[in-house]
Design an enzyme around this catalytic site. Structure first.
Site, mmCIF file in Angstrom:
data_model
loop_
_atom_site.group_PDB
_atom_site.id
_atom_site.type_symbol
_atom_site.label_atom_id
_atom_site.label_comp_id
_atom_site.label_asym_id
_atom_site.label_seq_id
_atom_site.Cartn_x
_atom_site.Cartn_y
_atom_site.Cartn_z
ATOM 1 N N MET A 255 0.717 -1.131 0.075
ATOM 2 C CA MET A 255 -0.119 0.150 -0.002
ATOM 3 C C MET A 255 0.858 1.294 -0.052
ATOM 4 O O MET A 255 2.198 1.393 0.255
ATOM 5 C CB MET A 255 -0.989 0.030 1.321
ATOM 6 N N HIS A 256 0.202 2.299 -0.236
ATOM 7 C CA HIS A 256 0.625 3.645 -0.031
ATOM 8 C C HIS A 256 1.764 4.225 -1.151
ATOM 9 O O HIS A 256 1.902 5.341 -1.007
ATOM 10 C CB HIS A 256 1.379 3.634 1.453
ATOM 11 N N ASP B 198 -2.792 -5.304 0.411
ATOM 12 C CA ASP B 198 -2.079 -6.440 0.892
ATOM 13 C C ASP B 198 -2.968 -7.252 2.113
ATOM 14 O O ASP B 198 -3.081 -8.334 2.067
ATOM 15 C CB ASP B 198 -0.672 -6.523 1.005
#
EC number: 2.7.1.17
Length: 480
Positions: free
Chosen positions: A79-80, A235
């Protein structure tokens, strides 16, 4: 057949399941991370495409008929990350990853604006996407001015597969731009980053179809022209789908590159003051909470590199029966920390080392240190009213029975190990591909796995670890 593609930090997995959710094929490809400066963590998106191609080529070689029979694909991923494209869809720079903390000053300033916590339900963490863009605007203005689309890592793979700019609710929750309660981009928060919704992908639920595999790629791997690609998930949300963690009170702990304590919720329960993440789940009208630590197996792998050996060799040196803690204390804050400290500047350290220490005792203290940070994350979740009586365990660290025994005693709850090995994000992504392509209810296919083994805390050992945990927390406070 249904395919799950999980874009991790250190590797990519492509997993095939049949209509009975039986795993029939798995291929992996390694990924490398660049650290050009302290606190920086980057990857070139081109290596994600290459890794995916390599993994699918591997499946084509080993399971050609199964790959050709794929009806749906689900995506999950780290992520991110800030993947930036210009108007011609050219990648503008390496992606700044989830564990990149260069934008800590920008994150702290943004977090002072109450609108971010009010709308997203979360602290603006340095690893989130929005502060990375603010850092870029100030430090690489020529790049910033060329941005046409901001994509999360797995969504760049989606664009390559389908030609569509789409993200899902769970992954978008970690950008600091999503109205997490109402599951939509916040125009007001995007404007604070000098962006608009035009710069963002459209949003779907993880169980919805986001597009279809483009014909040249479908032909390359022998697929039909109507293979649906599901919205997918970040995830951890994908791992939860794979584990059947979809109802309130169910949870898991992940010993991956980072560490996570995850709890599903059926309502929106923000608690930013605790540094607990409150995100949309991969399923409609559901949410989840996470306590996140930045170095789990990463800490062990760091030690393994120093020792010039493998992580498995190090953990094999530890007694399999854990009767109590080591005297050495390890603070595993090698890349800063999120839950509960939100401290990008803190760094790792050893305390109380002595001549009596061996490689094995230091390894054990590292496993303990990671488990203590996960206990801190669990305590943060409990402070919000979330109750977890036991957790499933996933991730590469679960290969060590010693670590699982330590973790059960430090968390002081049973740790359940799924039968059939590590059922992770790739399996959850494949499930989402099944749900989207067949338009079926997640309740019909998101069952929990059978349990192979349960690690129970021992009262005396758990008490001894509780005493050491107090020392651990005091040493963190002393380091400030």
């Amino acid at each position: 057949m249904y395919l799950g593609i999980d874009l991790g930090t250190s590797g990519l997995k492509a997993l095939l399941i049949d209509s009975n959710q039986r795993v029939v094929g798995l291929a992996t490809a390694p990924l490398s991370v660049n650290h050009p400066h302290s606190g920086w963590s980057e990857q070139y998106p081109a290596i994600w495409v290459q890794a995916t191609s390599d993994a699918l080529d591997g499946l084509m070689e080993s399971h050609p008929k199964d790959l050709a029979a794929v009806k749906g694909i689900g995506l999950s991923g780290q992520m991110h990350g800030a993947t930036l494209l210009d108007r011609s869809a050219k990648v503008l720079r390496p992606c700044m990853l989830w564990n990149d903390t260069r934008s800590h000053a920008e994150a702290a300033k943004m977090d002072l604006d109450p609108a971010f916590r009010d709308i997203t339900g979360n602290i603006v963490f340095p690893g989130f996407t929005a502060p990375k863009i603010k850092w870029l605007q100030r430090n690489e203005p020529n790049i910033f001015q060329q941005i046409d689309k901001v994509l999360l890592p797995k969504d760049y793979l989606r664009f390559w597969l389908t030609g569509e700019y789409v993200s899902d609710m769970s992954d978008a929750s970690g950008t600091s731009w999503l109205d997490v309660k109402n599951r939509r981009w916040s125009d007001g928060l995007l404007a604070k980053s000098d962006l608009s919704s035009a710069h963002m992908p459209s949003l779907v639920e993880g169980t919805e179809i986001s597009g279809y595999v483009q014909a040249p790629l479908a032909e390359r791997w022998g697929m039909s022209k109507d293979v649906a690609v599901a919205g997918g998930a970040g995830d951890n949300a994908a791992s939860a789908i794979g584990l059947g963690i979809v109802n309130a009170g169910a949870g898991f702990v992940s010993l991956g590159t980072s560490g996570v304590v995850f709890a599903a919720t059926d309502t929106y329960l923000p608690s930013p003051d605790t540094a607990v993440h409150t995100f949309c789940h991969a399923l409609p009208n559901t949410w989840h909470q996470m306590g996140v630590i930045l170095a789990a197996t990463d800490a062990l792998n760091w030690w393994a590199r120093i020792c010039k050996t493998g992580a498995a060799e190090l953990t094999a040196e530890i007694d399999t029966v854990i009767t109590g803690p080591e005297s050495t204390v390890f603070l595993p804050y090698l890349s800063g920390e999120r839950t509960p400290h939100n401290d990008a500047d803190v760094r790792g350290s050893f305390h109380n080392l002595s001549m009596a220490d061996s490689r094995a005792s230091i390894t054990k203290s590292i496993l303990e240190g990671v488990a203590f940070t996960l206990r801190d994350a669990l305590d943060a979740l409990r402070s919000t009213g979330t109750k977890l009586q036991s957790v499933l365990a996933v991730g590469g660290g679960t290969q060590s029975t010693a670590w699982l025994d330590i973790l059960a005693n430090i968390l002081d709850i049973p740790i359940e190990i799924p039968k059939g090995g590590d059922i992770g994000a790739a399996f959850g992504a494949a499930r989402l591909g099944l749900i989207a392509s067949e338009n079926i209810s997640f309740k019909d296919c998101c069952q929990k796995p059978d349990i192979a083994r349960v690690f129970e805390p021992h009262p005396d050992t758990a008490h001894a670890y509780a005493e050491k945990h107090r020392v651990f927390k005091a040493l963190y406070q002393k380091s400030l």
